[in-house]
Structures are given as C-alpha cells and as structure tokens.
Design an enzyme around this catalytic site. Structure first.
Site, PDB file in Angstrom:
ATOM      1  N   ARG A  97       0.877  -1.197  -0.041  1.00 19.89           N
ATOM      2  CA  ARG A  97      -0.040   0.116   0.051  1.00 19.89           C
ATOM      3  C   ARG A  97       0.773   1.272   0.036  1.00 19.89           C
ATOM      4  O   ARG A  97       1.739   1.466   0.891  1.00 19.89           O
ATOM      5  CB  ARG A  97      -0.891  -0.040   1.266  1.00 19.89           C
ATOM      6  CG  ARG A  97      -1.749   1.339   1.465  1.00 19.89           C
ATOM      7  CD  ARG A  97      -2.675   1.128   2.352  1.00 19.89           C
ATOM      8  NE  ARG A  97      -3.385   2.290   2.745  1.00 19.89           N
ATOM      9  CZ  ARG A  97      -3.084   3.056   3.815  1.00 19.89           C
ATOM     10  NH1 ARG A  97      -2.015   2.865   4.795  1.00 19.89           N
ATOM     11  NH2 ARG A  97      -3.803   4.311   3.785  1.00 19.89           N
ATOM     12  N   HIS A 140      -2.267  11.116   0.761  1.00 22.61           N
ATOM     13  CA  HIS A 140      -1.831  10.955   2.066  1.00 22.61           C
ATOM     14  C   HIS A 140      -1.221  12.258   2.582  1.00 22.61           C
ATOM     15  O   HIS A 140       0.201  12.285   2.638  1.00 22.61           O
ATOM     16  CB  HIS A 140      -0.831   9.619   2.166  1.00 22.61           C
ATOM     17  CG  HIS A 140      -0.330   9.219   3.367  1.00 22.61           C
ATOM     18  ND1 HIS A 140      -0.627   7.622   3.495  1.00 22.61           N
ATOM     19  CD2 HIS A 140      -0.234   9.746   4.660  1.00 22.61           C
ATOM     20  CE1 HIS A 140      -0.287   7.756   4.863  1.00 22.61           C
ATOM     21  NE2 HIS A 140      -0.176   8.793   5.359  1.00 22.61           N
ATOM     22  N   GLU A 185      -6.617   8.811   6.320  1.00 27.32           N
ATOM     23  CA  GLU A 185      -6.919   9.546   7.506  1.00 27.32           C
ATOM     24  C   GLU A 185      -7.457  10.849   7.409  1.00 27.32           C
ATOM     25  O   GLU A 185      -6.718  11.910   7.796  1.00 27.32           O
ATOM     26  CB  GLU A 185      -5.685   9.501   8.292  1.00 27.32           C
ATOM     27  CG  GLU A 185      -5.459   7.921   8.693  1.00 27.32           C
ATOM     28  CD  GLU A 185      -4.186   7.731   9.675  1.00 27.32           C
ATOM     29  OE1 GLU A 185      -3.613   6.664  10.037  1.00 27.32           O
ATOM     30  OE2 GLU A 185      -3.298   8.762   9.853  1.00 27.32           O
ATOM     31  N   ASN A 314      -7.250   1.903   9.856  1.00 25.39           N
ATOM     32  CA  ASN A 314      -5.937   2.224  10.717  1.00 25.39           C
ATOM     33  C   ASN A 314      -6.276   2.194  12.180  1.00 25.39           C
ATOM     34  O   ASN A 314      -6.927   3.208  12.574  1.00 25.39           O
ATOM     35  CB  ASN A 314      -5.563   3.542  10.275  1.00 25.39           C
ATOM     36  CG  ASN A 314      -5.000   3.759   8.771  1.00 25.39           C
ATOM     37  OD1 ASN A 314      -5.100   2.565   8.053  1.00 25.39           O
ATOM     38  ND2 ASN A 314      -4.412   4.414   8.412  1.00 25.39           N
ATOM     39  N   TYR A 316      -4.207   2.222  15.922  1.00 23.40           N
ATOM     40  CA  TYR A 316      -2.773   2.049  16.750  1.00 23.40           C
ATOM     41  C   TYR A 316      -2.968   1.861  18.280  1.00 23.40           C
ATOM     42  O   TYR A 316      -2.279   1.222  19.003  1.00 23.40           O
ATOM     43  CB  TYR A 316      -1.897   3.365  16.562  1.00 23.40           C
ATOM     44  CG  TYR A 316      -1.407   3.387  15.024  1.00 23.40           C
ATOM     45  CD1 TYR A 316       0.074   2.932  14.943  1.00 23.40           C
ATOM     46  CD2 TYR A 316      -2.059   4.055  13.984  1.00 23.40           C
ATOM     47  CE1 TYR A 316       0.372   2.871  13.570  1.00 23.40           C
ATOM     48  CE2 TYR A 316      -1.534   3.998  12.853  1.00 23.40           C
ATOM     49  CZ  TYR A 316      -0.518   3.608  12.602  1.00 23.40           C
ATOM     50  OH  TYR A 316       0.095   3.409  11.447  1.00 23.40           O
ATOM     51  N   GLU A 394      -3.346   0.010   8.361  1.00 21.45           N
ATOM     52  CA  GLU A 394      -2.371   0.647   9.079  1.00 21.45           C
ATOM     53  C   GLU A 394      -2.246   0.073  10.362  1.00 21.45           C
ATOM     54  O   GLU A 394      -3.337   0.049  11.075  1.00 21.45           O
ATOM     55  CB  GLU A 394      -2.023   2.043   9.023  1.00 21.45           C
ATOM     56  CG  GLU A 394      -1.774   2.680   7.984  1.00 21.45           C
ATOM     57  CD  GLU A 394      -1.323   4.341   8.202  1.00 21.45           C
ATOM     58  OE1 GLU A 394      -0.897   4.667   9.219  1.00 21.45           O
ATOM     59  OE2 GLU A 394      -1.479   5.086   6.921  1.00 21.45           O
TER      60      GLU A 394
END
Length: 509
Positions: A97, A140, A185, A314, A316, A394
C-alpha cells in the site's frame, strides 16, 4: 542509484516439524502486506517537475518538526524503489500500500506532469513483476502548497482539483491497479492540520478543520463516482483512522459524554456520512456554533455516501477518556514553541488518561483487544450491512530501536506487537467479521511527520546517513508468518527467560 540492503540472516522458512506448537493458522486468503506514504519515503523534493506540498512548507518552518527534519531526502525511495521492491519480495509481501504524490503528478495542483506519472508506472510495473499487488492511495496529506495558498481544503475548488489529479493517475495506472483508496486518515488531514496546528498546514481553527473534513469527504465521494463510471470492476474505498474511546468511569455521565464526543468527532464524523448519508445528530449539536452546516450544499451527502467496496481501518491504540485532565499530563514536545490545541473542534472537556498498559515510544498504549472490538463494531454497524469488506491498512509501533554493530535491530517488542494485533484480527475473524488483510505500518523507518526522524516505525531499519536498509527481527518474523501461514503467540520463542514476560533489554516505553 541502487539501494543497499543488509540482511543479517537468510529469510528461510523453518521445517514443518520446527513450526511452533504455540501458533494459530492464518487464513490462506488473508492478505499480508506493508504500507508507506509518498512524502515520508520518496525524497527528490524538486526533481522531475515536483513542486512543494504543504508538508514541504511546514517542515521547513522553524519549530514545526522535531530537530528541524524535512522530507527533502527521506529514504530516497524515488531513486531506490527497484531495490525496495526486491526487498518486499524477499519478505514475501503479498500487497504493498503506497500513495502517489499530488505534487509530482499535478505540480501546484495544475497540469499533469508526465515524469511524475512515469515514476509510479515504473513502481507499479516492478510490483507486478515481483508478484506483489499494488494498493494505491491517492491522498496521504501532501496537498500542493499552491492550492493551500488559495484556501486548501477549506475551499471547494480543492475538491475539483483533486478529481482532476485522481483521474490523471487513473489514466496511466487504471489498467494495472485494482484497489484504489481516495484518502488516508481525513481526521489527521483536517483536524491535526487545520485545527490542532500539529500537522501541515499548521492552522489552529476548529471551524477550518470542520470545513476541511467536509470537503475531503466530498472529494472522496466525487472520485469514487468518477472511477466507478470508468471501470465498475475496480475495488474502491477510503482509509480512516479510528480510536476506541472508553469512558474512564462508565458510571460518571461526564466521562461518558467526554468519550461520546471523541467518538463522534474522530470516528462517526466520517463513518456516518459514508455509510448513512448524514452527519450524526449529536455531532451537529456539538459543533453547531462552528459553521459546519454552512459548507454542506444540496447533494453533498448523496455524493459522499456513494457506495464503496472496501474500508481501510487504521488502528494504533484506544483511549480511556475522562472529563478532567489526568493528574500528570505528558508535556507536549512537538509544538516547538508554536501554539497548538486539541484536534477535536468541540471536546475541550475530553482528556486521555493512562490505564497502566505498556506504551510505545509515541506514548500510545498497546491495546490489541481494542482492535477486535473496533472491527466487530465496524462490521455490525457499518460495513456489514453495506456489504463492504474490511482491511487493516495501518497498524504498527515505534520503539527506540538500538542497532547492533551490523545495523541489525532485535526488536522483540515490535515483533510481539505485530503478533498480538494479528491475533486480535483473527479473534474478530473468529467472531464472524470478514477482515480480508493486514498492512503493517511501516515497511521502512521514515519521516514520521512532526516527529521527523526521531521515531522509527519500520520493520526495516534505514540508516539515514548511508540509506542502507536492514530488515529487523520483526521483518524476519513477519516473513515467516507470511510463508508458513502460522501466527505464533506474542512472546513465544522471544523471551530468553522463558517466563513469558517482556524480554530483558526490550523496553516498551
């Protein structure tokens, strides 16, 4: 130029009788890959017609980025892409990606630059020759500075220019790239960039952040419509970053409301327009004084809710949210003396509280079970009813990596992080959530936005002085997972003490 890659040991697959007993199978149709972004790795700032983006401008502003770092050189991927693709192939990556740079393809947001497209054509062809499926992200965060000078994402003109740029990329690559995501994002692009002042372009306006968020989503919907009209067989979607916002005290209505605001202003502000064709009512109430509804024109939400095929997730970390700040708040080391504020436009009484979980070098709590809960929620409330597939696009961790004399990093904490989050995804799959793939962030150590080169997320170490790439222990472990389709438990065979605790010498802080 040829990239140097130092491999400390061969990427061999253990014999069947040596595969750890403490493993679980990874579905054969589950895609395992890695991700990067153009500005973070390419370098070649002004080569072959590329002009400046908002990140070029921002990173050169005094105090904006740690140590004054910029992406001018980064990982020199623009010149070293062929060797980087060979490295991906050696690790067995099934998909890669990456993002295309708006500033290479349409410098200053204007006419198409053939040399910029030539680079991405070479990259895509190299990936296909290596048997690696390209996954292309159109945005991005590298908005052309010339467009920012005319209002950036607060202006509807930027939507039109984004459509022009996206179609130019499709003109060249549409016959070879099957999966296209419009945005990465938009929360960060809108609210870290236009409201918090932490990211480019560095504005600190809640109203501007909301305007940017709406126009980003309008641009997404417009491009999905245009690409769908060109080729109905394409897999189209976008990538959102999520948190799991838990109230610090579920019995305290003030904490419950604080968590609701974070969920509304980070998660549902994008999910609901895409999947339900409307902004959440509670969000509109929260931000009514900030002018969001002034930017919503007739037909906008119908465009934004154009059906998609894939939602990139995504993740985290999750967060415990309370209505009061924690007793000991971590000092913000990113603002370099500049004014910054909360990225949430209307959540001044929402604060993150530590829960005693291990943390990464970003001070992000390690919470794999939050990913399971997130995927279940997304499937049940949004993606499942719409027939949209989920991919974790991600997930990764920065640690204070210390290489040995050969440049090798024995990053057991990151290895365990990858295993535990893959395990969390498989837990969601076992619960009936059809997650189709996982992309580790990031393939390479790179320019980590406002942190510059101070934080390393890569499974491959980059020596920024020599540009030598060295696969870390986490890369070798990931390669074995891909090859064997078996996932070890997080600390299996990593803990020298044999007690299952964190290995000696490995820090999660």
């Amino acid at each position: 130029m040829t990239a140097q890659t130092r491999s400390p040991q061969p990427l061999t697959v253990p014999a069947a009788d040596l595969v750890l007993a403490q493993t679980r199978p990874v579905p054969t149709d589950f895609v395992l890959g890695a991700a990067t972004a153009a500005y973070q790795i390419e370098g070649a700032r002004h080569e072959d017609g590329r002009t400046d983006s908002i990140w070029d401008t921002f990173s050169h502003a005094p105090g904006a980025v740690v140590d004054g770092d910029t992406g001018d050189v980064a990982c020199e991927h623009y010149h070293r892409y062929a060797a980087d693709v060979a490295l991906m192939k050696s690790l067995g990556l099934q998909s890669y990606r990456f993002s295309t740079s708006w500033d290479r393809v349409c410098p200053d947001g204007g006419a198409v630059n053939a040399k910029g497209l030539d680079f991405y054509e070479r990259l895509v062809d190299s990936l296909l020759e290596a048997g690696i499926a390209p996954w292309l992200t159109l945005y991005h965060w590298d908005l052309p500075q010339a467009l920012e000078d005319r209002g950036g994402w607060t202006s509807r003109e930027t939507v039109d220019r984004f459509v022009d740029y996206s179609l130019a990329v499709h003109d060249r690559l549409g016959d070879r790239v099957r999966t296209w995501t419009t945005l990465n994002e938009p929360f960060c692009a809108a609210f870290l960039g236009y409201t918090a002042g932490m990211h480019a372009p560095g504005r600190t306006s809640p109203a501007d952040g909301l305007a940017a968020a709406h126009h980003l989503m309008l641009a997404h919907g417009r491009v999905v419509q245009e690409l769908r009209a060109r080729d109905a067989s394409l897999e189209l979607g976008l990538t959102l970053n999520f948190t799991v916002a838990d109230p610090l005290d579920p019995s305290d209505p003030r904490d419950v409301d604080a968590a609701r605001r974070v969920d509304a202003q980070m998660n549902r502000i994008f999910l609901d327009p895409v999947f339900r064709g409307a902004y959440p009512a509670d969000l509109l109430d929260d931000v009514r004084h900030l002018g969001l509804e002034d930017h919503i024109m007739d037909g906008d939400l119908e465009v934004i809710s154009t059906p998609i095929d894939v939602l990139g997730v995504n993740y985290y970390n999750g967060e415990a949210i309370g209505h009061e700040p924690p007793a000991a708040a971590r000092a913000d080391s990113l603002n370099g003396g500049r004014f910054t504020r909360s990225p949430f436009p209307a959540a001044d009484d929402s604060h993150r509280h530590p829960r005693g979980l291990p943390v990464t070098a970003m001070d992000w709590e390690i919470q794999p079970e939050g990913l399971t809960r997130l995927l279940v929620r997304l499937h049940e409330e949004y993606a499942g009813p719409a027939g949209v597939t989920l991919h974790v696009t991600e997930n990764g961790a920065a640690f204070d990596d210390a290489p040995d004399e050969d440049g090798f990093v024995d990053d057991r904490g990151r290895t365990a992080y990858v295993r535990s989050h893959l395990g969390a995804i498989l837990d969601a799959v076992d619960a009936g959530v059809p997650v189709r793939g996982y992309f580790y962030w990031s393939l390479l150590d790179n320019f980590e936005w406002a942190w510059g080169y101070a934080k390393r997320f890569g499974i491959v170490r980059v020596d920024y002085d020599t540009q030598v790439r060295t696969p870390k222990a986490s890369a070798l472990d990931y390669a074995r997972i891909i090859a064997t389709r078996r996932l070890p438990t997080p600390w299996a065979d990593l803990d020298a003490t044999g007690d299952g605790d964190e290995p000696a010498g490995e820090s999660t802080t």
